[in-house]
Design a protein around this motif. Structure first.
Motif, PDB file in Angstrom:
ATOM      1  N   ASN A 244       0.854  -1.190   0.000  1.00 18.28           N
ATOM      2  CA  ASN A 244       0.000   0.000   0.000  1.00 18.28           C
ATOM      3  C   ASN A 244       0.884   1.232   0.000  1.00 18.28           C
ATOM      4  O   ASN A 244       1.646   1.467   0.920  1.00 18.28           O
ATOM      5  N   CYS A 245       0.769   2.002  -1.038  1.00 14.82           N
ATOM      6  CA  CYS A 245       1.732   3.082  -1.234  1.00 14.82           C
ATOM      7  C   CYS A 245       1.110   4.419  -0.847  1.00 14.82           C
ATOM      8  O   CYS A 245       1.155   4.843   0.284  1.00 14.82           O
ATOM      9  N   ALA A 246       0.475   5.095  -1.798  1.00 17.24           N
ATOM     10  CA  ALA A 246      -0.053   6.423  -1.492  1.00 17.24           C
ATOM     11  C   ALA A 246      -1.488   6.328  -0.995  1.00 17.24           C
ATOM     12  O   ALA A 246      -2.172   5.318  -1.142  1.00 17.24           O
TER      13      ALA A 246
ATOM     14  N   PRO B  72       4.220   7.440 -13.019  1.00 18.45           N
ATOM     15  CA  PRO B  72       3.337   8.359 -12.284  1.00 18.45           C
ATOM     16  C   PRO B  72       3.159   7.907 -10.835  1.00 18.45           C
ATOM     17  O   PRO B  72       2.815   6.757 -10.586  1.00 18.45           O
ATOM     18  N   GLU B  73       3.418   8.816  -9.920  1.00 16.04           N
ATOM     19  CA  GLU B  73       3.243   8.471  -8.505  1.00 16.04           C
ATOM     20  C   GLU B  73       2.068   9.266  -7.924  1.00 16.04           C
ATOM     21  O   GLU B  73       0.944   9.088  -8.342  1.00 16.04           O
ATOM     22  N   TRP B  74       2.321  10.181  -7.007  1.00 16.91           N
ATOM     23  CA  TRP B  74       1.199  10.855  -6.339  1.00 16.91           C
ATOM     24  C   TRP B  74       0.547  11.889  -7.259  1.00 16.91           C
ATOM     25  O   TRP B  74       1.189  12.461  -8.150  1.00 16.91           O
TER      26      TRP B  74
ATOM     27  N   PRO C 222      10.714  13.390  -7.572  1.00 17.72           N
ATOM     28  CA  PRO C 222       9.507  13.736  -6.827  1.00 17.72           C
ATOM     29  C   PRO C 222       8.573  12.535  -6.758  1.00 17.72           C
ATOM     30  O   PRO C 222       8.444  11.785  -7.717  1.00 17.72           O
ATOM     31  N   ASP C 223       7.925  12.384  -5.627  1.00 12.72           N
ATOM     32  CA  ASP C 223       7.060  11.225  -5.392  1.00 12.72           C
ATOM     33  C   ASP C 223       5.777  11.699  -4.713  1.00 12.72           C
ATOM     34  O   ASP C 223       4.732  11.827  -5.344  1.00 12.72           O
ATOM     35  N   GLY C 224       5.843  12.053  -3.420  1.00 14.12           N
ATOM     36  CA  GLY C 224       4.654  12.524  -2.718  1.00 14.12           C
ATOM     37  C   GLY C 224       4.250  13.925  -3.142  1.00 14.12           C
ATOM     38  O   GLY C 224       5.082  14.752  -3.507  1.00 14.12           O
TER      39      GLY C 224
HETATM   40 FE1  FEO Z   1       5.442   3.099  -3.501  1.00 15.75          FE
HETATM   41 FE2  FEO Z   1       5.646   4.431  -6.160  1.00 15.75          FE
HETATM   42  O1  FEO Z   1       6.143   4.429  -4.466  1.00 15.75           O
END
Ligand code: FEO
Ligand code: CA
Ligand code: CA
Length: 633
Positions: A228-230, A424-426, A512-514
């Motif tokens: 479970n990520c974002a 693509p992340e957050w 960049p992620d969050g």
């Molecule tokens: Fe769980 Fe994409 O970082």
């Protein structure tokens, strides 16, 4: 400055509030426009006691901090930060609050009552405004070198159970005390969701043949959630969590089929669960992987509620899911898939958000239309519907029904011609302007031999640095077309390679992620460069992973926080009054190799305990201004 910034920034003057403004109970803001009236019944309990959050003055008022490389967490002058709820602390379930054992000798059963490992997405749910509330948070994965006293020296069924128990989601109750914040124990809300917690399945894949297993012939009850990520949250008060890299947990043996290959399933499972839990041996349970890769919905306010996998949102290596609301009150859920050359999705609910909170909207995300994004070179784009029977999504092409379309969303997106993105992340949704932001963390394979080349939205080969894009759907959040641009390309102008320089106006960063858009309009950016990259080459000036604040009007990006050695900064949420921020520090002391050495657990970091011979622990960090002011000022 990215193209169309100014026109996009000011193009919607509806005055609708941001999603955070409308969704947080008792948030102290002035709600304007038609949205609150439209779904006012649902929002009424959330809006009680609303007053105006402080505005005026510069958006970014803090003094930037420099890049760091030490094993400490740094915030600007005038701010304080404290770690709470680290891995292993009891979450506060009455009658089950086993103490943390610093040598990692807690049992699997104890771990299932304690904070999981590798904290990630997080959201605050007020119980008493900004003084007491719940934190729901993800525990993305584990480092088995730290999780067990002797690491993986032996590999046992008990260790698999402990690993499974350290994954998932926690709900804890917290309150402000005289000097800071503390976890309330016991709490009737305290809860753990692990890799063995029952989930129901909603949407078109519920009961589908591809979801049925020997243990669950109904295809409607899945054990567990993991990676479970974002996190996102909904206007009706629930928590959305993305099941990201589920492929690492299954073993498919020597002869994976085309479907298994397309989903990145491997001969051997990285986390070695199949060796002691047959459920994860896909040679015996070929449909079990189909039961993961979903967005799960949890109601933190109802401790007896059953969590649900929302299959209408499509199966993907979901980073997370974020909600916008159309002018007529339908939910639009945006989601990215954090994998190289995978896609960005949008789900538009069929029905309007109903008054009455979570219970009144328990099937809202089960009915609607899923789309994949195509970014065109002229700065426009199109949402392509993943609807069975339309275009190539027919039985003749391997999609028997809508259930198979969502289970095979990657294959469906391939067939439709979605744009293959740089991980693509957050995302962050600006309910007021209609803009949506998305981090593209990096993609070093872009432009490599036999790999997709650059395109307009993914413009850099060997994209080590990543960036942030934004778009605005034409008309409303349910628009079938959109306009997009780059907010920023990350990097360091001191780098020789043009693709690694970036165009940051302000403090440099990478990967960049969050993302989090706060109620004042600050876009918070968090980074996740890998330990193996740090402090050298193109990353030599970047420093530890960090959190930065972006003023979207000026484009300025200012460094606000740096983390301890080899950690990732991830997850951000605030109290309704804007004076307390919660973030997560994940994997402090991450090793450049696959797992930590149990003989030397504190080799790279001993944050936050700094105990002699101790081990680093992921934890939540509470950030406040010493003068009690708004975060970011
Ligand atoms: Fe769980 Fe994409 O970082
Ligand atoms: Ca992430
Ligand atoms: Ca990441």
């Amino acid at each position: 400055m990215a193209k169309d910034f100014d026109t996009m920034e000011d193009s919607n003057r509806s005055g609708n509030p941001t999603i955070h403004e409308v969704s947080d109970p008792r948030r102290r803001i002035v709600v304007q426009g038609g949205l609150a009236a439209l779904i006012g019944g649902a929002l009424a309990p959330w809006l009680a006691g609303c007053a105006s959050i402080g505005r005026g003055g510069p958006l970014l008022g803090f003094k930037a901090i420099g890049a760091t490389s030490g094993d400490t967490l740094v915030v600007p002058d005038g701010y304080v930060a404290e770690a709470i709820a680290p891995w292993g602390e009891p979450v506060g379930i009455a009658g089950g609050m086993p103490a943390w054992k610093a040598d990692a000798s807690n049992s699997a059963a104890e771990q299932a009552l304690q904070m999981g490992m590798h904290h990630d997405g997080i959201h605050y749910y007020p119980l008493d405004g900004s003084r007491r509330g719940l934190l729901a948070m993800n525990h993305e994965y584990v480092d088995d070198g730290l999780l067990h006293a002797d690491g993986m020296k032996t590999w046992t069924a008990d260790k698999v159970r402990k690993s499974q128990a350290a994954h998932g989601v926690s709900v804890i109750e917290i309150e402000a005390s005289g000097s800071g914040w503390r976890v309330v124990r016991p709490s009737r809300y305290a809860r753990r969701f692990t890799a063995n917690t029952p989930f129901t399945v909603g949407g078109p894949a519920a009961g589908h043949a591809l979801m049925k297993t020997a243990a669950d012939p109904s295809g409607r009850t899945v054990l567990g959630t993991f990676n479970n990520c974002a996190s996102g949250m909904t206007p009706w008060g629930t928590y959305l969590s993305g099941e990201e890299n589920f492929a690492f947990y299954f073993a498919v043996g020597d002869t994976p089929d085309a479907h298994q290959r397309r989903w990145g399933l491997r001969k051997v499972a990285t986390f070695r669960w199949p060796e002691h839990d047959e459920r994860f041996d896909a040679t015996r349970n070929p449909n079990e992987p189909n039961r993961f890769g979903w967005v799960v919905e949890i109601d933190p306010m109802d401790p007896s509620s059953m969590p649900v996998k929302r299959t209408a949102l499509g199966r993907a290596a979901h980073e997370g899911a974020w909600v916008g609301v159309t002018k007529d009150g339908r939910a639009v859920v945006y989601s990215g898939e954090d994998a190289r050359f995978e896609y960005i999705y949008k789900f538009v609910s069929r029905d309007k958000i109903a008054p009455g909170g979570a219970k009144a909207n328990r099937e809202l995300l089960d009915h609607g239309t899923l789309h994949v994004a195509r970014f065109d070179a002229d700065g426009t784009g199109r949402w392509l519907p993943l609807v069975h029977g339309q275009g190539p999504l027919t039985a003749a092409n391997g999609f028997a029904d809508q259930g198979e379309v969502v289970i095979k969303a990657r294959q469906a997106s391939d067939a439709l011609g979605g744009t293959k993105m740089d991980r693509p992340e957050w995302l962050a949704v600006d309910q007021k302007s209609g803009e949506v932001y998305c981090t593209l963390t990096n993609n070093s394979s872009r432009g490599a031999a036999n790999m997709p080349g650059t395109d307009a939205v993914n413009p850099r080969a060997n994209n080590t640095m990543g960036g942030v894009i934004r778009w605005k759907d034409d008309g409303d959040f349910d628009g079938s077309t959109f306009r997009w641009s780059h907010l920023v390309l990350a990097g360091d102008p001191a780098n020789e390679r043009a693709e690694a320089k970036g165009n940051v106006k302000g403090d440099i960063f990478a990967c960049p992620d969050g993302l989090m858009l706060d109620a004042r309009g600050v876009l918070w950016i968090q980074t996740d460069a890998a330990a193996a990259q740090m402090y050298k080459g193109e990353f030599r000036n970047i420093g530890n992973n960090q959190m930065l604040a972006c003023d979207r009007t000026t484009g300025e990006i200012r460094r606000f926080l740096t983390g301890p050695t080899n950690c990732e900064i991830t997850g951000a949420t605030m109290t309704p009054d804007g004076t307390t921020m919660f973030i997560n520090i994940q994997h402090p002391g991450e090793t450049p190799s696959e797992r930590s050495d149990p003989a030397e657990p504190g080799r790279f970091s001993r944050w936050p305990d700094y105990a002699a011979g101790g081990r680093p622990r992921s934890a939540t960090v509470v950030i406040r201004k010493r003068d009690g002011g708004l975060i970011g000022t």
